[in-house]
Motif scaffolding. Structure first.
Motif, PDB file in Angstrom:
ATOM      1  N   MET A  38       0.819  -1.215   0.000  1.00 24.16           N
ATOM      2  CA  MET A  38       0.000   0.000   0.000  1.00 24.16           C
ATOM      3  C   MET A  38       0.848   1.258   0.000  1.00 24.16           C
ATOM      4  O   MET A  38       0.324   2.358   0.111  1.00 24.16           O
ATOM      5  CB  MET A  38      -0.922  -0.003   1.231  1.00 24.16           C
ATOM      6  CG  MET A  38      -1.856  -1.202   1.299  1.00 24.16           C
ATOM      7  SD  MET A  38      -2.954  -1.319  -0.126  1.00 24.16           S
ATOM      8  CE  MET A  38      -3.948   0.151   0.120  1.00 24.16           C
ATOM      9  N   ALA A  39       2.153   1.131  -0.118  1.00 30.82           N
ATOM     10  CA  ALA A  39       3.024   2.303  -0.112  1.00 30.82           C
ATOM     11  C   ALA A  39       3.033   2.951  -1.493  1.00 30.82           C
ATOM     12  O   ALA A  39       2.578   2.376  -2.488  1.00 30.82           O
ATOM     13  CB  ALA A  39       4.432   1.903   0.299  1.00 30.82           C
ATOM     14  N   GLY A  40       3.560   4.139  -1.577  1.00 30.29           N
ATOM     15  CA  GLY A  40       3.636   4.840  -2.841  1.00 30.29           C
ATOM     16  C   GLY A  40       4.710   4.272  -3.740  1.00 30.29           C
ATOM     17  O   GLY A  40       5.579   3.510  -3.316  1.00 30.29           O
ATOM     18  N   ALA A  41       4.637   4.633  -5.007  1.00 34.64           N
ATOM     19  CA  ALA A  41       5.618   4.147  -5.967  1.00 34.64           C
ATOM     20  C   ALA A  41       6.977   4.760  -5.673  1.00 34.64           C
ATOM     21  O   ALA A  41       7.075   5.957  -5.363  1.00 34.64           O
ATOM     22  CB  ALA A  41       5.182   4.495  -7.384  1.00 34.64           C
ATOM     23  N   PRO A  42       8.037   3.986  -5.730  1.00 33.23           N
ATOM     24  CA  PRO A  42       9.364   4.559  -5.465  1.00 33.23           C
ATOM     25  C   PRO A  42       9.782   5.505  -6.586  1.00 33.23           C
ATOM     26  O   PRO A  42       9.428   5.311  -7.755  1.00 33.23           O
ATOM     27  CB  PRO A  42      10.257   3.321  -5.399  1.00 33.23           C
ATOM     28  CG  PRO A  42       9.555   2.295  -6.213  1.00 33.23           C
ATOM     29  CD  PRO A  42       8.087   2.545  -6.034  1.00 33.23           C
ATOM     30  N   LYS A  43      10.527   6.514  -6.226  1.00 26.05           N
ATOM     31  CA  LYS A  43      11.004   7.486  -7.202  1.00 26.05           C
ATOM     32  C   LYS A  43      12.245   6.938  -7.895  1.00 26.05           C
ATOM     33  O   LYS A  43      13.221   6.575  -7.244  1.00 26.05           O
ATOM     34  CB  LYS A  43      11.331   8.809  -6.514  1.00 26.05           C
ATOM     35  CG  LYS A  43      10.108   9.504  -5.917  1.00 26.05           C
ATOM     36  CD  LYS A  43      10.482  10.821  -5.283  1.00 26.05           C
ATOM     37  CE  LYS A  43       9.255  11.525  -4.701  1.00 26.05           C
ATOM     38  NZ  LYS A  43       9.607  12.837  -4.087  1.00 26.05           N
ATOM     39  N   ALA A  44      12.162   6.868  -9.213  1.00 27.72           N
ATOM     40  CA  ALA A  44      13.284   6.356  -9.990  1.00 27.72           C
ATOM     41  C   ALA A  44      14.312   7.450 -10.188  1.00 27.72           C
ATOM     42  O   ALA A  44      13.968   8.583 -10.571  1.00 27.72           O
ATOM     43  CB  ALA A  44      12.801   5.832 -11.339  1.00 27.72           C
ATOM     44  N   LYS A  45      15.554   7.124  -9.941  1.00 31.17           N
ATOM     45  CA  LYS A  45      16.638   8.084 -10.104  1.00 31.17           C
ATOM     46  C   LYS A  45      17.163   8.000 -11.527  1.00 31.17           C
ATOM     47  O   LYS A  45      17.601   6.945 -11.975  1.00 31.17           O
ATOM     48  CB  LYS A  45      17.749   7.780  -9.109  1.00 31.17           C
ATOM     49  CG  LYS A  45      18.870   8.803  -9.139  1.00 31.17           C
ATOM     50  CD  LYS A  45      19.932   8.464  -8.097  1.00 31.17           C
ATOM     51  CE  LYS A  45      21.052   9.496  -8.132  1.00 31.17           C
ATOM     52  NZ  LYS A  45      22.116   9.183  -7.139  1.00 31.17           N
ATOM     53  N   ILE A  46      17.051   9.095 -12.250  1.00 30.37           N
ATOM     54  CA  ILE A  46      17.473   9.128 -13.647  1.00 30.37           C
ATOM     55  C   ILE A  46      18.946   9.489 -13.695  1.00 30.37           C
ATOM     56  O   ILE A  46      19.363  10.537 -13.186  1.00 30.37           O
ATOM     57  CB  ILE A  46      16.639  10.141 -14.449  1.00 30.37           C
ATOM     58  CG1 ILE A  46      15.145   9.764 -14.381  1.00 30.37           C
ATOM     59  CG2 ILE A  46      17.113  10.201 -15.894  1.00 30.37           C
ATOM     60  CD1 ILE A  46      14.241  10.760 -15.065  1.00 30.37           C
ATOM     61  N   GLU A  47      19.730   8.617 -14.296  1.00 35.14           N
ATOM     62  CA  GLU A  47      21.158   8.857 -14.444  1.00 35.14           C
ATOM     63  C   GLU A  47      21.441   9.268 -15.881  1.00 35.14           C
ATOM     64  O   GLU A  47      20.936   8.649 -16.829  1.00 35.14           O
ATOM     65  CB  GLU A  47      21.955   7.602 -14.089  1.00 35.14           C
ATOM     66  CG  GLU A  47      21.791   7.165 -12.634  1.00 35.14           C
ATOM     67  CD  GLU A  47      22.621   5.946 -12.312  1.00 35.14           C
ATOM     68  OE1 GLU A  47      23.295   5.450 -13.247  1.00 35.14           O
ATOM     69  OE2 GLU A  47      22.600   5.482 -11.152  1.00 35.14           O
ATOM     70  N   VAL A  48      22.229  10.295 -16.027  1.00 34.60           N
ATOM     71  CA  VAL A  48      22.594  10.796 -17.347  1.00 34.60           C
ATOM     72  C   VAL A  48      23.786   9.993 -17.837  1.00 34.60           C
ATOM     73  O   VAL A  48      24.895  10.100 -17.303  1.00 34.60           O
ATOM     74  CB  VAL A  48      22.919  12.299 -17.298  1.00 34.60           C
ATOM     75  CG1 VAL A  48      23.299  12.807 -18.693  1.00 34.60           C
ATOM     76  CG2 VAL A  48      21.736  13.076 -16.743  1.00 34.60           C
ATOM     77  N   THR A  49      23.554   9.169 -18.831  1.00 35.24           N
ATOM     78  CA  THR A  49      24.610   8.326 -19.399  1.00 35.24           C
ATOM     79  C   THR A  49      24.756   8.651 -20.873  1.00 35.24           C
ATOM     80  O   THR A  49      23.799   9.106 -21.523  1.00 35.24           O
ATOM     81  CB  THR A  49      24.259   6.840 -19.235  1.00 35.24           C
ATOM     82  OG1 THR A  49      22.992   6.589 -19.857  1.00 35.24           O
ATOM     83  CG2 THR A  49      24.171   6.461 -17.761  1.00 35.24           C
ATOM     84  N   PRO A  50      25.933   8.433 -21.460  1.00 34.95           N
ATOM     85  CA  PRO A  50      26.106   8.726 -22.896  1.00 34.95           C
ATOM     86  C   PRO A  50      25.326   7.745 -23.753  1.00 34.95           C
ATOM     87  O   PRO A  50      25.217   6.557 -23.440  1.00 34.95           O
ATOM     88  CB  PRO A  50      27.612   8.580 -23.097  1.00 34.95           C
ATOM     89  CG  PRO A  50      28.061   7.687 -21.999  1.00 34.95           C
ATOM     90  CD  PRO A  50      27.171   7.993 -20.821  1.00 34.95           C
ATOM     91  N   GLY A  51      24.751   8.237 -24.842  1.00 35.15           N
ATOM     92  CA  GLY A  51      23.991   7.416 -25.758  1.00 35.15           C
ATOM     93  C   GLY A  51      24.847   6.881 -26.884  1.00 35.15           C
ATOM     94  O   GLY A  51      26.063   7.114 -26.943  1.00 35.15           O
ATOM     95  N   PRO A  52      24.243   6.166 -27.832  1.00 37.58           N
ATOM     96  CA  PRO A  52      25.023   5.613 -28.952  1.00 37.58           C
ATOM     97  C   PRO A  52      25.640   6.681 -29.843  1.00 37.58           C
ATOM     98  O   PRO A  52      26.682   6.448 -30.460  1.00 37.58           O
ATOM     99  CB  PRO A  52      23.987   4.777 -29.710  1.00 37.58           C
ATOM    100  CG  PRO A  52      22.901   4.507 -28.723  1.00 37.58           C
ATOM    101  CD  PRO A  52      22.851   5.697 -27.836  1.00 37.58           C
ATOM    102  N   SER A  53      25.012   7.854 -29.937  1.00 38.21           N
ATOM    103  CA  SER A  53      25.547   8.884 -30.833  1.00 38.21           C
ATOM    104  C   SER A  53      26.732   9.629 -30.245  1.00 38.21           C
ATOM    105  O   SER A  53      27.334  10.462 -30.921  1.00 38.21           O
ATOM    106  CB  SER A  53      24.443   9.887 -31.177  1.00 38.21           C
ATOM    107  OG  SER A  53      23.959  10.509 -29.982  1.00 38.21           O
ATOM    108  N   ASP A  54      27.081   9.363 -28.991  1.00 33.53           N
ATOM    109  CA  ASP A  54      28.205  10.052 -28.371  1.00 33.53           C
ATOM    110  C   ASP A  54      29.539   9.389 -28.678  1.00 33.53           C
ATOM    111  O   ASP A  54      30.583   9.879 -28.253  1.00 33.53           O
ATOM    112  CB  ASP A  54      28.010  10.111 -26.850  1.00 33.53           C
ATOM    113  CG  ASP A  54      26.820  10.990 -26.478  1.00 33.53           C
ATOM    114  OD1 ASP A  54      26.440  11.829 -27.317  1.00 33.53           O
ATOM    115  OD2 ASP A  54      26.278  10.820 -25.368  1.00 33.53           O
TER     116      ASP A  54
END
Length: 200
Positions: free
Chosen positions: A88-104
């Motif tokens: 019954m708890a709230g949804a956990p907050k997802a931590k967004i990590e900035v990672t390099p993509g394929p175009s980098d």
């Protein structure tokens, strides 16, 4: 004198057993019983005896916890059993990590390439590819599987189609004696009565 009795003796009940009243040797001998384990009759079959023993006394030092400890019913031999439940708890907050993509990433800037190629800004001719000096598929032959001399398969019986041998054949003369055709034909007039002949 009192009656027919002589002296001071008078009729009375016997104080003990009178041996003259018994026709047997008397109560001195007794027949052994057929019950029990001790003093059993040797003429009878004795059944096995079982003892009724009392309850075993508890040990002073017990190696098991016993009923003094309460174990929760959800604890099993495989671990704790939990029924399916919805939190019954709230949804956990997802931590967004900035990672390099394929175009980098740039693979063109790598110093070492996997395959050799002509430079991008070059007027030179391409090198001729030398053929590999290795035997092709047709250079190897598989072992034969038909016939008597096979490598790894069982060979079937083989039969030859050669000609007939002249040795010990049906036309070979084994006796070396003259046959019926070796003698000339004998005229009948020699050993029979000659018949009359007529001329024209």
């Amino acid at each position: 004198m009192d009656g027919p009795w002589v002296g001071t003796w008078r009729p009375h009940r016997p104080l003990g057993l009178v041996m003259a009243q018994f026709t047997t040797p008397g109560p001195k001998y007794s027949i052994p019983g057929t019950t029990g384990y001790l003093s059993h009759n040797p003429c009878k079959t004795r059944a096995p005896a079982y003892t009724f023993r009392g309850a075993k006394h508890p040990n002073a030092e017990s190696c098991s916890p016993g009923p003094r400890y309460y174990i929760h019913p959800s604890i099993t031999r495989n671990g704790k059993y939990l029924a399916p439940a919805v939190p019954m708890a709230g949804a956990p907050k997802a931590k967004i990590e900035v990672t390099p993509g394929p175009s980098d990433y740039f693979t063109e800037r790598a110093n070492k390439l996997l395959y050799r190629r002509v430079p991008a800004q070059s007027m030179a001719f391409r090198h001729e590819v030398k053929p590999a000096l290795v035997p092709g598929p047709g250079a190897y032959t598989l072992p034969r599987v038909v016939g008597p001399n096979t490598v790894y398969t069982p060979a079937s019986p083989c039969y030859s189609m050669g000609g007939k041998s002249k040795h010990n054949s049906y036309a070979d003369d084994l006796a070396k004696t003259p046959g019926p055709a070796a003698y000339p034909k004998v005229e009948l007039d020699i050993y029979n009565r000659r018949a009359p002949t007529y001329t024209m």
